[in-house]
Design an enzyme around this catalytic site. Sequence first.
Site, short mmCIF file in Angstrom:
data_model
loop_
_atom_site.label_atom_id
_atom_site.label_comp_id
_atom_site.label_asym_id
_atom_site.label_seq_id
_atom_site.Cartn_x
_atom_site.Cartn_y
_atom_site.Cartn_z
N HIS A 192 0.74 -1.18 -0.08
CA HIS A 192 -0.38 -0.15 0.40
C HIS A 192 1.20 1.45 -0.12
O HIS A 192 0.57 2.10 -1.36
CB HIS A 192 -1.08 0.26 1.18
CG HIS A 192 -1.88 -1.12 1.61
ND1 HIS A 192 -1.65 -2.64 2.24
CD2 HIS A 192 -3.15 -1.16 0.64
CE1 HIS A 192 -3.00 -2.83 1.72
NE2 HIS A 192 -3.78 -2.49 0.95
N GLU A 249 2.43 -1.26 7.43
CA GLU A 249 3.60 -1.34 6.61
C GLU A 249 4.60 -0.22 7.42
O GLU A 249 5.99 -0.49 7.05
CB GLU A 249 2.66 -0.94 5.22
CG GLU A 249 2.13 -2.00 5.47
CD GLU A 249 1.42 -1.99 3.65
OE1 GLU A 249 1.70 -0.88 3.09
OE2 GLU A 249 0.80 -2.88 3.48
N ARG A 263 -24.16 12.88 15.23
CA ARG A 263 -24.55 13.81 14.13
C ARG A 263 -25.56 13.13 13.52
O ARG A 263 -25.33 12.04 13.56
CB ARG A 263 -23.85 14.25 13.37
CG ARG A 263 -22.59 15.32 13.52
CD ARG A 263 -21.12 15.36 12.89
NE ARG A 263 -20.32 16.53 13.03
CZ ARG A 263 -19.35 16.06 13.13
NH1 ARG A 263 -18.62 14.92 13.42
NH2 ARG A 263 -18.56 17.22 14.02
N ARG A 305 -18.97 21.20 19.43
CA ARG A 305 -19.70 20.16 19.25
C ARG A 305 -20.73 20.81 20.57
O ARG A 305 -21.79 20.59 20.76
CB ARG A 305 -19.47 18.27 19.46
CG ARG A 305 -19.35 17.60 18.76
CD ARG A 305 -19.36 17.18 17.58
NE ARG A 305 -20.29 17.54 17.33
CZ ARG A 305 -20.92 16.30 17.34
NH1 ARG A 305 -20.02 15.36 17.40
NH2 ARG A 305 -21.95 15.73 17.26
#
Length: 283
Positions: free
Chosen positions: A19, A89, A177, A231
């Site tokens: 990756h 990785e 949310r 929030r």
Amino acid sequence: MKKLKSASSPEDAQGRQYHIELKPGDIPRYVLLPGDPGRVPKIASFWDEARQVSGHREYVTYVGKYKGVGIAATSTGIGGPATAIAVEELLRVGADTFIRVGTTGALKKEIRLGDLVISTAAVRYDGTSKIYVDIEYPAVATPAVVQALIEAAETLGVRYHVGITASSDSFYIGQGRPGYRGYLPERWKGIERRLAEVGVLNFEMEAATLFTLANIYGARAGAVCAAIANRVTEEFIPGAGVEDAIRVANEAVRILSEWDNILGGPPKHISYVALKKAGWGKG
Ligand code: URA
């Protein structure tokens, strides 16, 4: 398309990982981990020298030098699964110290937009860490990395908070949310308020996975996030404090490298007594 070693070890003959497309020797031990690939060149713009060494899907890596210290930045993409791939990785190619540089939603009124949150631990509302180890296992940051991040924030004079973070695999429902058309199962209604009541400072999406993997594998990890949302007050300014988070993370690497050189090897916590004995802090 080149053939990889095997389906269970997806790397090429040089050890280049599937990756992140990096091989052993490509990166130094200290790696900054933003979620956003676009933040990697921004992080590198503060370095003395920088070059891009790979870019595949969400994983973009730059390496360089910051105040003489070898440093890398690799983007993780969003959430636990993508982060775990990056960490797995990066460990295979030589990294052992990780600092997440992210953005976050503050759960406390007193955390202003643009303030930084340095995580000591993360509530494991991710899915990936549960695949690695039972939920009773704590997702804690490495004390030495937390110490370096605090030292960096103090030195740079930025506003910061230190405490417990909650990491969710879900930006909408999992952070309380409303979803599309207002969908919000009872279990997640008011989660942001309930977490704040038990002292949790902020919501983000990667720290719990990073901390869990780092502890399992004996690596070091920390996280510093810029509060781009609150929030309680319902404010949201994308980008607020991101430059400060980047400056603090870069500086924390310099500090950690200095401590590592003085104390020998990469300790998990820093003894200020040992540092003072070695003459640290007198300059
Ligand atoms: N990132 C999150 O995961 N949540 C927020 O509210 C802001 C940034």
